[in-house]
Design an enzyme around this catalytic site. Structure first.
Site, PDB file in Angstrom:
ATOM      1  N   GLU A 170      96.738 -18.546   8.223  1.00  0.00           N
ATOM      2  CA  GLU A 170      98.212 -18.472   8.212  1.00  0.00           C
ATOM      3  C   GLU A 170      98.841 -19.195   9.406  1.00  0.00           C
ATOM      4  O   GLU A 170      99.570 -18.583  10.201  1.00  0.00           O
ATOM      5  CB  GLU A 170      98.676 -17.008   8.185  1.00  0.00           C
ATOM      6  CG  GLU A 170      98.190 -16.234   6.977  1.00  0.00           C
ATOM      7  CD  GLU A 170      98.797 -14.837   6.860  1.00  0.00           C
ATOM      8  OE1 GLU A 170      99.436 -14.373   7.827  1.00  0.00           O
ATOM      9  OE2 GLU A 170      98.627 -14.210   5.801  1.00  0.00           O
ATOM     10  N   GLU A 368      93.339 -12.991   1.143  1.00  0.00           N
ATOM     11  CA  GLU A 368      93.951 -11.716   1.540  1.00  0.00           C
ATOM     12  C   GLU A 368      94.911 -11.290   0.447  1.00  0.00           C
ATOM     13  O   GLU A 368      95.640 -12.108  -0.109  1.00  0.00           O
ATOM     14  CB  GLU A 368      94.776 -11.822   2.844  1.00  0.00           C
ATOM     15  CG  GLU A 368      93.974 -11.931   4.104  1.00  0.00           C
ATOM     16  CD  GLU A 368      94.855 -11.997   5.360  1.00  0.00           C
ATOM     17  OE1 GLU A 368      95.965 -11.413   5.350  1.00  0.00           O
ATOM     18  OE2 GLU A 368      94.427 -12.619   6.338  1.00  0.00           O
TER      19      GLU A 368
END
Length: 465
Positions: A170, A368
């Site tokens: 991220e 995720e």
């Protein structure tokens, strides 16, 4: 559970979970580990962390990794994504390697493999070594050189056994948190620096990929992106444009260069128009062009909904991406009442179909997905098991959409829940619990498998439900 699976997944599907070093290791100041920005920020401003719980008090994986990995095996994992703490391995960000850290990561990797669990290893998960942050962190080009050296060190030490590498997790988040919205150190609001941080992070990823290929280690290397779809309020052209701009800022800023080797024109046009182009040279763009990823990790929690701006922005306010769109709260949306996030399971399908249609159907996996719940203790039964049926439902509904994407030709290879055991969520600390396994901080980190963990074992073993 009766085994009449309606949703069958490929037999070699990657079932597992993901975690990060700072969020689960603990031992933040032991065995030669250097400070990272989280250690430093917690020391300076503990009041900004929920219940004043800092990174030294996380889930003690550093001491308990053997038991934890055995538990992963028990819960049907065939893969697990972890990260290496840069400041544990190379305490000053550059220079000497910490031998105790190398031993620790070697032991963890060996233990995973011995238990039939493939290690997926990520190099950077929000945890800049403080020594490098002091010279500007990702704003400073020297950090890119230091990161490439760190990546080469990891490949050399662990690459014989690790065949799935990721450069960043991220990468948009440290840009947003550290330089736009004040939820990561150094807590700046400076769009010019934010753009430079984003560019250098992207360059560091490409340089690590280039280094990996030079070293010929016969594995795959990729990046992990939180691809939150940007849905416009309506089909009105102004709303649609707001959605496209939000998508360019928050998704395509890293997705396009990682997979296609170039930045989205819509984003570059805005940066030029607003006078925020980063410092770079032609060779940088060439390196990014030539070193795209083999594999893409997709993190998905919730959608982003936007609409056209309602009001003219304050000309004196700092420039933020939100100058081009407003958030939109859709009436009747489904909510996680324990976390304040929208639940929109179809979003994961929309991401996968977008990757199939617009990004060459790149090999990918859900790296995720998960549900944070505050006050989860209230769901513990007399036997001490947390009855987290809400989490089972959440996972199941996302898996149905992933299954549909596979039927339609998506190249998605696995599903990792965030996370294996309750962990430290940055400034939220242990406020929201995400794990298959509960961690009781009052009882020295005692582990208890939740109902969802037992359910997941069945799903993984039968590759379906």
């Amino acid at each position: 559970m009766a085994h009449t699976e309606q949703y069958r997944f490929p037999k070699d599907f990657w079932w597992g979970s993901s975690a990060s070093a700072t969020q689960m290791e603990g031992a933040a100041d032991r065995d030669g580990k250097g400070q990272n920005i989280w250690d430093y920020w917690f020391e300076k401003e503990p009041h900004r962390f929920f219940d004043h719980v800092g990174p030294a008090d996380t889930s003690q994986f550093y001491d308990n990794y053997k038991e934890d990995i055995r538990l992963m095996k028990e819960l049907g994992h065939n893969s697990f994504r972890m990260s290496i703490s840069w400041s544990r391995l190379i305490p000053n960000g550059t220079g000497e390697i910490n031998d105790k850290a190398a031993d620790f990561y070697n032991n963890v990797i060996d233990e995973l493999i011995a238990n039939g669990i493939e290690p997926f290893v990520n190099l950077f998960h929000f945890d800049m070594p403080m020594a490098l942050q002091k010279i500007g962190g990702w704003v400073n080009r020297e950090t890119v050189d230091a990161y490439e050296n760190y990546a080469r060190t990891c490949f050399r030490l662990f690459g014989g056994r690790v065949k799935k590498w990721f450069t960043h997790n991220e990468p948009i988040v440290p840009v947003e948190g550290g330089y736009l919205y004040d939820f990561h150190y150094p807590n700046k609001v400076d769009f010019k620096e934010a753009v430079q941080v984003g560019f250098h992070t992207m360059l560091s990823s490409a340089r690590a990929i280039q280094a990996y290929r030079e070293m010929k280690q016969d594995g795959k290397i990729g990046i992990i992106l939180n691809l939150t779809p940007s849905y416009p309020r309506s089909s009105h052209p102004a709303d649609v444009k707001a959605g496209e701009i939000a998508d360019a800022f928050f998704n395509r800023s890293f997705l396009d260069p990682s997979v296609k080797g170039e930045f989205p024109k819509e984003l570059v046009d805005i940066l030029k128009h607003e006078g925020f182009m980063p410092d770079y040279n032609a060779e940088d763009l060439d390196i990014i062009k030539k070193n795209t990823v083999d594999l893409l990790g997709v993190n998905y929690y919730q959608p982003r909904r936007v609409k056209a701006k309602e009001h003219l922005p304050n000309p004196d306010a700092p420039f933020l991406p939100d100058r081009y769109f407003d958030p939109y709260v859709m009436p009747g949306r489904k909510m996680n009442p324990h976390r304040g996030w929208e639940i929109y399971e179809k979003g994961v399908y929309d991401i996968l179909i977008n990757l199939k249609e617009n990004y060459g159907n790149i090999e990918c996996f859900i790296s995720e997905n998960g549900m944070g719940v505050e006050g989860e203790e209230r769901f513990r039964d007399e036997q001490g098991i947390i009855q987290d049926d809400y989490r089972i439902e959440f996972i199941k509904e996302h898996l149905k959409w992933i299954h549909r994407a596979i039927q339609e030709g998506s190249n998605v290879k696995g599903y990792h829940l965030w996370t294996f055991m309750d962990n430290w969520s940055w400034t939220n600390a242990y406020k929201n619990r995400y794990g298959f396994v509960s961690v009781n901080l009052e009882k020295d980190g005692e582990r208890t498998v939740k109902k969802s963990g037992k359910w997941f074992k069945e799903v993984a073993e039968h590759s379906g439900f």
